[in-house]
Scaffold this active site. Structure first.
Site, PDB file in Angstrom:
ATOM      1  CG  PHE A  11      41.766  27.561   0.595  1.00 23.65           C
ATOM      2  CD1 PHE A  11      40.452  27.293   0.867  1.00 23.65           C
ATOM      3  CD2 PHE A  11      42.466  28.410   1.170  1.00 23.65           C
ATOM      4  CE1 PHE A  11      39.904  27.784   1.832  1.00 23.65           C
ATOM      5  CE2 PHE A  11      41.813  29.191   2.258  1.00 23.65           C
ATOM      6  CZ  PHE A  11      40.501  28.813   2.614  1.00 23.65           C
ATOM      7  CE1 TYR A  46      43.095  17.420   6.818  1.00 16.76           C
ATOM      8  CE2 TYR A  46      41.210  16.997   5.677  1.00 16.76           C
ATOM      9  CZ  TYR A  46      41.916  16.707   6.818  1.00 16.76           C
ATOM     10  OH  TYR A  46      41.476  15.534   7.551  1.00 16.76           O
ATOM     11  CG  ASP A  47      40.435  19.005   0.219  1.00 18.09           C
ATOM     12  OD1 ASP A  47      39.906  18.011   1.218  1.00 18.09           O
ATOM     13  OD2 ASP A  47      40.328  19.989   0.067  1.00 18.09           O
ATOM     14  CG  ASP A  74      41.717  36.284  11.980  1.00 21.78           C
ATOM     15  OD1 ASP A  74      42.679  37.074  11.451  1.00 21.78           O
ATOM     16  OD2 ASP A  74      40.526  36.533  11.600  1.00 21.78           O
ATOM     17  CB  THR A  75      42.555  30.062  14.186  1.00 25.52           C
ATOM     18  OG1 THR A  75      42.429  29.535  12.943  1.00 25.52           O
ATOM     19  CG2 THR A  75      41.458  31.116  14.473  1.00 25.52           C
ATOM     20  CG  HIS A  77      42.148  25.841  10.137  1.00 25.99           C
ATOM     21  ND1 HIS A  77      41.912  24.963  10.686  1.00 25.99           N
ATOM     22  CD2 HIS A  77      41.980  25.963   8.933  1.00 25.99           C
ATOM     23  CE1 HIS A  77      41.271  24.005   9.667  1.00 25.99           C
ATOM     24  NE2 HIS A  77      41.407  24.770   8.561  1.00 25.99           N
ATOM     25  NE  ARG A 117      57.961  31.921   1.102  1.00 29.27           N
ATOM     26  CZ  ARG A 117      57.880  33.129   1.436  1.00 29.27           C
ATOM     27  NH1 ARG A 117      57.102  33.922   0.994  1.00 29.27           N
ATOM     28  NH2 ARG A 117      58.734  33.547   2.417  1.00 29.27           N
TER      29      ARG A 117
END
Length: 135
Positions: A11, A46-47, A74-75, A77, A117
């Site tokens: 990602f 997630y995958d 921003d959320t 998520h 990290r």
């Protein structure tokens, strides 16, 4: 000699955090005299459980190391993704009776914190090897 599967979430490939984590993972495997027999790149953290499950099913894989970086947005998520990935990877480990090491950093990290990290790639491989040797 321990044989590993490696799952790399892509990602954050715009900033090569997971590529650097994967480089650290490969170096750690070589330092420990382990072999990465298969590697899967997936779109995001997630995958990772599905790819880890496929690797854990293989007869030539003793343990799986999973790496990724979940950067905050921003959320909330990022928290949802982290929780789902961690639970899914735990389920794979228990269902397949194969160690699955969690080297996904975050959630709640900035891009800079994630970059700091990258060593978690090596940590995940070390954990996977330690668990395979222990069990």
């Amino acid at each position: 000699m321990v044989q590993l599967g490696l799952v790399v979430a892509q990602f954050n490939k715009a900033a090569p955090i997971t590529h650097r984590m994967a480089d650290r993972a490969r170096a750690a495997a070589a330092e420990r005299d382990a072999t990465i027999v298969a590697e899967h790149e997936v779109p995001g953290s997630y995958d990772t459980p599905l790819a880890a499950d496929r690797l854990a099913r293989r007869e030539d894989v003793d343990a799986v190391a999973v790496i990724g970086a979940i950067v905050t947005g921003d959320t909330d998520h990022d928290q949802v993704i982290a929780d789902a990935a961690a639970q899914g990877l735990t389920d794979v480990s228990l269902d397949r009776d194969t160690p699955v090491a969690l080297g996904i950093t975050g959630p709640g990290m900035t891009q800079d914190e994630a970059a700091d990290r990258v060593e978690y790639g090596a940590t995940a491989v070390d954990s996977a090897i330690d668990m395979a040797e222990t069990l």
